[in-house]
Write a protein that holds these residues in place. Structure first.
Motif, short mmCIF file in Angstrom:
data_model
loop_
_atom_site.label_atom_id
_atom_site.label_comp_id
_atom_site.label_asym_id
_atom_site.label_seq_id
_atom_site.Cartn_x
_atom_site.Cartn_y
_atom_site.Cartn_z
N LYS A 64 7.86 14.92 18.44
CA LYS A 64 8.50 15.10 19.73
C LYS A 64 7.65 15.97 20.65
N VAL A 65 7.72 15.67 21.92
CA VAL A 65 7.14 16.52 22.94
C VAL A 65 8.30 17.23 23.63
N ASP A 66 8.08 18.45 24.11
CA ASP A 66 9.20 19.30 24.54
C ASP A 66 10.04 18.69 25.65
N TYR A 67 9.39 18.15 26.69
CA TYR A 67 10.15 17.56 27.80
C TYR A 67 9.40 16.35 28.33
N ALA A 68 10.17 15.41 28.87
CA ALA A 68 9.61 14.31 29.65
C ALA A 68 10.44 14.18 30.91
N ILE A 69 9.75 14.12 32.04
CA ILE A 69 10.43 13.91 33.32
C ILE A 69 10.38 12.42 33.65
N PHE A 70 11.55 11.87 33.92
CA PHE A 70 11.67 10.43 34.19
C PHE A 70 11.94 10.18 35.66
N GLN A 71 11.41 9.03 36.12
CA GLN A 71 11.71 8.55 37.46
C GLN A 71 11.79 7.03 37.39
N ASP A 72 12.89 6.49 37.89
CA ASP A 72 13.12 5.03 37.84
C ASP A 72 13.04 4.51 36.41
N GLY A 73 13.55 5.29 35.46
CA GLY A 73 13.64 4.84 34.07
C GLY A 73 12.35 4.94 33.28
N ALA A 74 11.29 5.50 33.86
CA ALA A 74 10.01 5.62 33.15
C ALA A 74 9.51 7.05 33.22
N PRO A 75 8.85 7.53 32.14
CA PRO A 75 8.34 8.91 32.16
C PRO A 75 7.16 9.04 33.12
N ILE A 76 7.20 10.07 33.95
CA ILE A 76 6.10 10.31 34.89
C ILE A 76 5.32 11.56 34.53
N LEU A 77 5.90 12.40 33.68
CA LEU A 77 5.23 13.64 33.27
C LEU A 77 5.78 14.08 31.93
N ILE A 78 4.89 14.27 30.95
CA ILE A 78 5.31 14.81 29.66
C ILE A 78 4.81 16.25 29.55
N ILE A 79 5.62 17.10 28.93
CA ILE A 79 5.36 18.55 28.96
C ILE A 79 5.42 19.11 27.54
N GLU A 80 4.40 19.84 27.17
CA GLU A 80 4.39 20.56 25.90
C GLU A 80 4.36 22.06 26.19
N CYS A 81 5.25 22.80 25.56
CA CYS A 81 5.40 24.23 25.84
C CYS A 81 4.97 25.08 24.64
N LYS A 82 4.42 26.23 24.97
CA LYS A 82 4.08 27.24 23.98
C LYS A 82 4.74 28.57 24.39
N SER A 83 4.76 29.51 23.47
CA SER A 83 5.23 30.85 23.83
C SER A 83 4.27 31.46 24.84
N TRP A 84 4.81 32.30 25.73
CA TRP A 84 3.95 32.91 26.76
C TRP A 84 2.86 33.79 26.15
N LYS A 85 3.05 34.19 24.89
CA LYS A 85 2.06 35.04 24.24
C LYS A 85 0.89 34.23 23.68
#
Length: 352
Positions: A64-85
């Protein structure tokens, strides 16, 4: 609320709270999700912002990747997050694996403070190893904010961002190379300039000697350019004030003469604060008693006062309660010694 104001508010929040954030999950909720909200996406709408986004990756299942932003039913940006440290490293990132199996052209790797945006400029459908846009949200510049705005929901246009990404990526890399050369000039860089000014043979010893000269020359050149622009802005403002004052008849005995030393003090204050503020927000007012520097030309926001006309010179600083604290100075250059106090005064007004 304008996006630059929202980003500034988030940056202030991060600076205030980061030492209390211990985990990656806390980083997501405190720093990353607010950033996504600023971009205009509804983090409470699971069809728009999908947490724990999963895609089939051949034999690998359930990654899994942390987040995906969708627009018109398709992902436009996938986001992987780490701790700020954590420092960000793209190697072994799930973004690589997800990028080519989704329709997205953009990926974001972030620890909530540093943001790295990737696309596929080098090879289609394969995520680049280097980001085309990278920034620290706690020290944003205007040109970077303009790039962030392009990812806002109301502005998002894949083709426009991709077309601009190549220029952005190579400009960023060139700036990094320039910075590297200014910090530690390479032999090739030194020879480029030494060949133009030195008639003899460029031996290894000569090149080593020129490294220091080239480094000093460039740093002095940049400083002089900055001072020239600052002085031009100040002279323009002085001319404007002069033209305005000529329209008013002032009795001879009340005229105030602003000395060059006072103006030099003002330039020093501007040089200190310009890292945090646009220079047009730093304004001076000369009086019979002192030379004052104000934020936003507001008497209720004094930055400092210079007392230079007597036998002893002073600078007046202001604490959180706006109480005036006088400090003796020997020369106008001593204003540099109070950089910390001046920056703290500005910060107190900005946070109020």
């Amino acid at each position: 609320m304008e996006i630059n104001i929202q980003l500034k508010a988030l940056a202030d929040k991060i600076i205030l709270l980061k030492d209390k954030i211990e985990t990656e999950e806390s980083t997501k909720h405190a720093f990353v999700l607010p950033f996504i909200n600023i971009l205009g996406y509804d983090t409470f709408n699971p069809t728009e912002v999908v947490p724990e986004f999963t895609a089939d990756l051949g034999l690998k299942k359930g990654e899994k990747v942390d987040y995906a932003i969708f627009q018109d039913g398709a992902p436009i940006l996938i986001i992987e997050c780490k701790s700020w440290k954590e420092k960000l490293t793209i190697h072994n990132s799930q973004l690589f694996r997800y990028f080519h199996v989704t329709k997205t052209r953009f990926a974001l790797l972030t620890n909530g403070i540093t943001y790295q945006f990737f696309t596929d400029l080098d090879e289609k459908n394969k995520m680049d190893e280097k980001p085309f846009l990278e920034f620290d949200i706690t020290s944003l510049k205007e040109n970077v904010i303009n790039e962030i705005i392009k990812f806002h929901k109301s502005n998002f246009d894949v083709n426009k961002i991709v077309n601009n990404a190549s220029l952005l990526k190579y400009t960023t890399e060139i700036k990094k190379q320039i910075d590297n050369e200014l910090q530690k000039p390479s032999n090739e860089f030194v020879k480029l300039f030494a060949n133009k000014v030195y008639a003899g043979r460029l031996t290894e010893k000569v090149v080593d000697e020129f490294k220091d000269l080239v480094q000093k020359g460039f740093n002095q050149f940049i400083s002089e350019k900055i001072n020239d622009r600052l002085n031009a802005a100040i002279n323009k403002e002085n001319q404007k004030q002069k033209e305005e004052s000529e329209e008013i008849v002032i009795p001879e005995d009340t005229k105030i003469i602003t000395s060059e030393e006072e103006l030099e003090g003002y330039r020093i204050v501007v040089a200190i604060l310009r890292r945090k503020l646009p220079t047009n927000r730093i304004v001076y007012r000369d009086t019979q008693s002192y030379f004052g520097v104000l934020l936003d030309d507001n008497n209720r926001k004094p930055i400092c006062r210079l007392h230079l006309n007597g036998s002893k010179k002073y600078i007046s600083l202001f604490n959180d309660n706006k109480s005036e604290i006088r400090q003796p100075i020997q020369t106008i250059d001593d204003v540099y010694l109070f950089e910390k106090e001046l920056l703290e005064t500005i910060e107190s007004y900005e946070l109020a």
